[in-house]
Design an enzyme around this catalytic site. Sequence first.
Site, mmCIF file in Angstrom:
data_model
loop_
_atom_site.group_PDB
_atom_site.id
_atom_site.type_symbol
_atom_site.label_atom_id
_atom_site.label_comp_id
_atom_site.label_asym_id
_atom_site.label_seq_id
_atom_site.Cartn_x
_atom_site.Cartn_y
_atom_site.Cartn_z
ATOM 1 N N SER A 1 0.794 -1.232 0.000
ATOM 2 C CA SER A 1 0.000 0.000 0.000
ATOM 3 C C SER A 1 0.822 1.275 0.000
ATOM 4 O O SER A 1 0.367 2.300 -0.504
ATOM 5 C CB SER A 1 -0.954 0.002 1.190
ATOM 6 O OG SER A 1 -0.248 -0.175 2.393
ATOM 7 N N HIS B 1 -5.069 -2.815 -3.370
ATOM 8 C CA HIS B 1 -4.587 -1.832 -4.342
ATOM 9 C C HIS B 1 -4.397 -2.404 -5.748
ATOM 10 O O HIS B 1 -3.938 -1.697 -6.638
ATOM 11 C CB HIS B 1 -3.287 -1.190 -3.834
ATOM 12 C CG HIS B 1 -3.492 -0.530 -2.505
ATOM 13 N ND1 HIS B 1 -3.979 0.746 -2.386
ATOM 14 C CD2 HIS B 1 -3.330 -0.999 -1.241
ATOM 15 C CE1 HIS B 1 -4.092 1.052 -1.094
ATOM 16 N NE2 HIS B 1 -3.707 0.002 -0.382
ATOM 17 N N LYS C 1 -11.515 1.654 -2.694
ATOM 18 C CA LYS C 1 -10.402 2.269 -3.419
ATOM 19 C C LYS C 1 -10.777 2.328 -4.907
ATOM 20 O O LYS C 1 -11.566 3.181 -5.289
ATOM 21 C CB LYS C 1 -9.122 1.503 -3.108
ATOM 22 C CG LYS C 1 -8.794 1.584 -1.604
ATOM 23 C CD LYS C 1 -7.576 0.856 -1.198
ATOM 24 C CE LYS C 1 -7.149 1.190 0.216
ATOM 25 N NZ LYS C 1 -8.088 0.794 1.283
HETATM 26 C C1 PLP Z 1 -3.636 -3.167 1.910
HETATM 27 C C2 PLP Z 1 -4.844 -2.661 2.649
HETATM 28 N N1 PLP Z 1 -5.696 -3.541 3.214
HETATM 29 C C3 PLP Z 1 -6.778 -3.137 3.879
HETATM 30 C C4 PLP Z 1 -7.071 -1.795 4.046
HETATM 31 C C5 PLP Z 1 -8.271 -1.399 4.830
HETATM 32 O O1 PLP Z 1 -9.386 -1.293 4.005
HETATM 33 P P1 PLP Z 1 -10.595 -0.328 4.380
HETATM 34 O O2 PLP Z 1 -10.104 1.057 4.169
HETATM 35 O O3 PLP Z 1 -11.706 -0.740 3.472
HETATM 36 O O4 PLP Z 1 -10.925 -0.586 5.829
HETATM 37 C C6 PLP Z 1 -6.216 -0.845 3.459
HETATM 38 C C7 PLP Z 1 -6.425 0.609 3.545
HETATM 39 O O5 PLP Z 1 -7.308 1.235 3.752
HETATM 40 C C8 PLP Z 1 -5.087 -1.293 2.745
HETATM 41 O O6 PLP Z 1 -4.244 -0.410 2.183
#
Ligand code: PLP
Length: 402
Positions: free
Chosen positions: A181, A209, A244
């Site tokens: 990320s 992502h 996203k």
């Molecule tokens: C790799 C990754 N997994 C999970 C999440 C969490 O997802 P959410 O924002 O839908 O809670 C994020 C960032 O938000 C992320 O970058």
Amino acid sequence: MADPSDVFDAAVAALDTQLLRRRRRVVAPLAGATLQADGRPLLAFAGNDYLGLAQHPALVEAAQRGAARYGVGATASPVICGHGPAHAALEDELARFVGLPRALYFYAGYAANSGALPALVERGDALISDALNHACLIDGARLSRADITVYAHNDMAALERALIATQGARRRLVVADAVFSMDGDLAPLPDMLALCERHDAWLYVDDAHGFGVLGQGGRGSLSHWGFTPGAMPPRLIYMATLGKAAGVAGAFVAGVPSLVEWLMHKARTYFFATGAPPMIAEALRASLLLIEREDWRRERLQALRLRLRAGLAGLPWPAPATPSAIQPLMLGDSASALALMDALEMQGIWVPAIRPPTVAEGTARLRISLSALHSLADVDRLVAALTATIAAAGTNTAPPRI
Ligand SMILES: Cc1ncc(COP(=O)(O)O)c(C=O)c1O
């Protein structure tokens, strides 16, 4: 007697001295990739709306129709009465889209990871985790009470050593971001799956992502690496978020049917939480159609990425060689990252500085995130602003202290 809040005053003051205090801005979308932040328009390379769908009229209209039909709340956990026709259809469509037998839709990615990992492994099991995994994978790993081994980022020899060292564990689960990320690079999924097969382990990948951005029709990292619907590895557990590239909210975990059935019962963030509003599920169904049909959004992203890469060639921060929309400029210390962010902002551009604890100490960076909403001229403007900032600092050696 001391004021009980003194302790927090001191803690917050310490964040200030360490340059780790965050200040939220009040942000609203304007046209294209421009955001109004605290009343000021800024060309933003800040969010994760990679395909530019978050304000799309088809999604807004689907949400409105969903609200008119089902109301705005799910009213209960999905295992009581919070699972409606919109959620059911969305899960089927997500599973079909990524080519896995069944999917379970969670209200947030954080909830999916922090709930799924403890449902998959427990005390006596081994969880093997990449050093750069996202915070909610780390939290899910800790909540599971499995023995955790962290291997060096994307180091397949280190992963194999960890698999060998954990041979005595009841069950082994390897966990990694598919697209990291904050670095934007990709985990080598075929190599990881081959290791998991050889050592009888499961692989859990978080494609937050990659979903929508990579692969044929935006099907994500599995498709990017050549895994096709009829031939998905059985040891694979796939997770992706929907706030996203999909532009809405929530996440899903997909895999073989019995595993998904098990998650439905044992992921506490699913079982014990109110389901996502059905209107959100309707917006996501509309989003999936656009993700699949509108290849031009991904083509635009790749054109922007190449333009940025060419533009950065003469600057002190080489662009990472990744097909993802995340293009970090590595600065090192928080002060440099903040200074560069401020210098860009003075020129009307917003690229967030990412500091610890989001990234490791000494690896602060500017995280440029590209979106199909950007134009090539937007990227040129960013490159020109970076160039001007360096010229003003009178240096062209990395990392610049501005
Ligand atoms: C790799 C990754 N997994 C999970 C999440 C969490 O997802 P959410 O924002 O839908 O809670 C994020 C960032 O938000 C992320 O970058």
